[in-house]
Write an enzyme that holds these catalytic residues in place. Structure first.
Site, PDB file in Angstrom:
ATOM      1  N   ASP A   1      17.671  27.830 -24.710  1.00 23.94           N
ATOM      2  CA  ASP A   1      18.662  28.838 -24.350  1.00 23.94           C
ATOM      3  C   ASP A   1      19.692  28.992 -25.464  1.00 23.94           C
ATOM      4  O   ASP A   1      20.130  28.010 -26.070  1.00 23.94           O
ATOM      5  CB  ASP A   1      19.357  28.419 -23.047  1.00 23.94           C
ATOM      6  CG  ASP A   1      20.421  29.397 -22.613  1.00 23.94           C
ATOM      7  OD1 ASP A   1      20.061  30.524 -22.236  1.00 23.94           O
ATOM      8  OD2 ASP A   1      21.616  29.029 -22.672  1.00 23.94           O
TER       9      ASP A   1
ATOM     10  N   GLU B   1      15.337  31.282 -27.720  1.00 20.67           N
ATOM     11  CA  GLU B   1      15.913  32.572 -27.337  1.00 20.67           C
ATOM     12  C   GLU B   1      16.801  33.055 -28.480  1.00 20.67           C
ATOM     13  O   GLU B   1      17.897  32.543 -28.689  1.00 20.67           O
ATOM     14  CB  GLU B   1      16.753  32.433 -26.051  1.00 20.67           C
ATOM     15  CG  GLU B   1      17.325  33.760 -25.607  1.00 20.67           C
ATOM     16  CD  GLU B   1      18.561  33.636 -24.730  1.00 20.67           C
ATOM     17  OE1 GLU B   1      18.879  34.617 -24.036  1.00 20.67           O
ATOM     18  OE2 GLU B   1      19.213  32.579 -24.754  1.00 20.67           O
TER      19      GLU B   1
END
Length: 473
Positions: free
Chosen positions: A215, A241
């Site tokens: 993330d 990400e």
């Protein structure tokens, strides 16, 4: 380079569209060449699904329908609150959250593995909480820059912008050292911080996790991400990400030495192609300089369906066709999505006493305007197409036919798909195909086994904004 996720299965299981109990259609008259090896590679993000529901989905739907992996929501202890984004504000690395307990997590991983489905955890390692302080859902007390027994003030970046947040996305230092929406930004360049992050990831690997979504990887230096994941036990899949931004100094290509990345540009481009009807253009879609084997493609995720940067369940016909294109083209590893309906972008999944309640799926397509909080389970509509994708593998398109708003092509010699991007008019082309002569069922409508291939030709009738997909069983 980190590994690319994949499970090789030696035979394709019976077709099932939405129900795990669906029976295989009668294939009398279908040719019987040597059964092809299937390589499941389609994944699904089950957003905010509790562990027990993930386990059941792996057993009843994902495994039987040739899904390769499931992407979870974060497992660590987080701040209290009903909003979905509380899961992305860690306060400790205990595996106790609104989605379940440590024991429940371990049981879920085991159940998914038993079904042949690998598990990708969502690793929130760039930051901790974005509030002044409080008590986490498992009872851990904290302040913004103090997490007893874990991190103290010196473990965080302190940015000199007026707000302390990122204010200029053309400044790499701000992107990677200032706070993202007030989230306490960890000094991931420091050995002591890395050691704690690696210990957390190793704990998950020890419980059987096969890979990680990193993330907010864009907000860490690529060298930090690489240094962290290289210390993790085993060889887990890594998908970072990194949202592509025009002209920005941080791009997805920077993170390829650490593993794979999510192809945000693919999702945005598909969202532009479908409304215009030029579905044939999907065959040429790529995400910058990210090679296919390191690109994880998607139509929507939990962020983009809320900020409307991509199509979502709120665009029913267009969303359906975009998901068909996602699985039809050979670029990248497709990741489908299963979430819930919402009107408030901050709204969390249905909860009781701070715990997300078990998932009860609505039938795909049965509700045109679902009430907020309805579990949609959109991925189930593409269970048959996931099997089609497992059979055709990475074969390139052949025998491409294009006319108006429609396109059709073989994927090697084992599968064919015809896609109609016209919103009002059906098509009925006669196509040249590599499929062996015989009778075939439609992967998107498995009760329809009326498709006859004779002498390398097949006629297909395709309704507006959908497709017909045939493959060798």
């Amino acid at each position: 380079m980190r590994r690319v996720l994949g499970i090789v299965v030696t035979a394709v299981l019976a077709l099932a569209a939405c129900s795990p109990a669906a029976e295989a259609p009668d294939r009398q008259g279908t040719p019987s060449p040597e059964a092809p090896n299937a390589t499941p590679h389609v994944g699904v993000q089950l957003f905010q699904w509790p562990w027990a529901s993930v386990a059941r989905e792996c057993t009843e739907v994902l495994g039987p329908n040739q899904f390769a992996f499931v992407l979870l929501s974060p497992a660590q202890e987080h701040i209290q609150g009903d909003q979905w984004w509380t899961s992305y504000q860690p306060v400790s690395y205990q595996l106790e959250s609104k989605l379940g307990t440590r024991a429940g997590f371990q049981q879920m991983v085991a159940a998914c593995h038993d079904a042949g489905v690998e598990v990708v955890a969502d690793a929130v390692i760039n930051h901790m909480a974005g509030i002044d302080g409080g008590t986490g859902v498992a009872g851990s007390a904290f302040t913004h820059y103090d997490y007893p027994g874990l991190y103290a003030d010196a473990d965080f970046h302190h940015c000199d912008t007026a707000s302390g947040d990122i204010e200029n996305y053309l400044d790499q230092q701000q992107i990677q050292e200032c706070e993202l929406s007030n989230l306490a930004d960890l000094r991931t360049e420091d050995a002591a911080v890395r050691e704690k992050i690696v210990a957390y990831l190793d704990d998950l690997v020890g419980l059987g996790v096969d890979g990680f979504r990193i993330d907010a990887a864009k907000h860490m230096r690529a060298s930090d991400v690489q240094a962290i994941v290289e210390q993790v036990d085993g060889d887990p899949l890594i998908i970072s990400e990194v949202i592509r931004g025009s002209g920005e100094p941080v791009q997805p290509e920077d993170y390829l030495d650490a593993g794979s990345v999510f192809a945000f540009q693919f999702a945005k481009d598909v969202s532009g192609i479908v409304p215009g009807g030029a579905v044939y253009r999907a065959l040429d879609l790529v995400d910058g300089d990210v090679p296919s084997e390191q690109a994880y493609t998607f139509v929507t995720n939990h962020d983009t369906e809320r900020n409307r940067q991509t199509l979502s369940y709120k665009d029913p016909d267009k969303y359906h066709l975009a998901n068909v294109l996602l699985l039809a083209v050979p670029y990248g590893t497709p990741v489908l999505y299963g979430g819930y309906a919402f009107s408030d972008p901050d709204a969390g999944a249905p909860q009781a006493d701070g715990v997300v309640t078990p998932v009860d799926c609505a039938e795909p397509g049965a509700i045109e305007y679902p009430e907020p909080g309805t579990w949609l389970c959109q991925h189930r509509a593409y269970a048959g197409l996931a099997q089609w994708a497992a059979v055709v593998g990475d074969a390139e398109p052949q025998n491409v036919w294009q006319e108006g708003y429609a396109v059709a092509f073989d994927r090697g010699s084992l599968g064919l798909i015809a896609i109609n991007g016209n919103s009002t008019k059906a098509i009925e082309p006669e196509l040249t195909t590599n499929l062996p002569d015989g009778t075939y069922c439609d992967a998107l409508a498995p009760d329809d086994c009326s498709h006859e291939v004779r002498d390398g030709r097949v006629k297909v009738a395709v309704a507006p904004m959908t497709a017909v997909a045939l493959y060798v069983p």
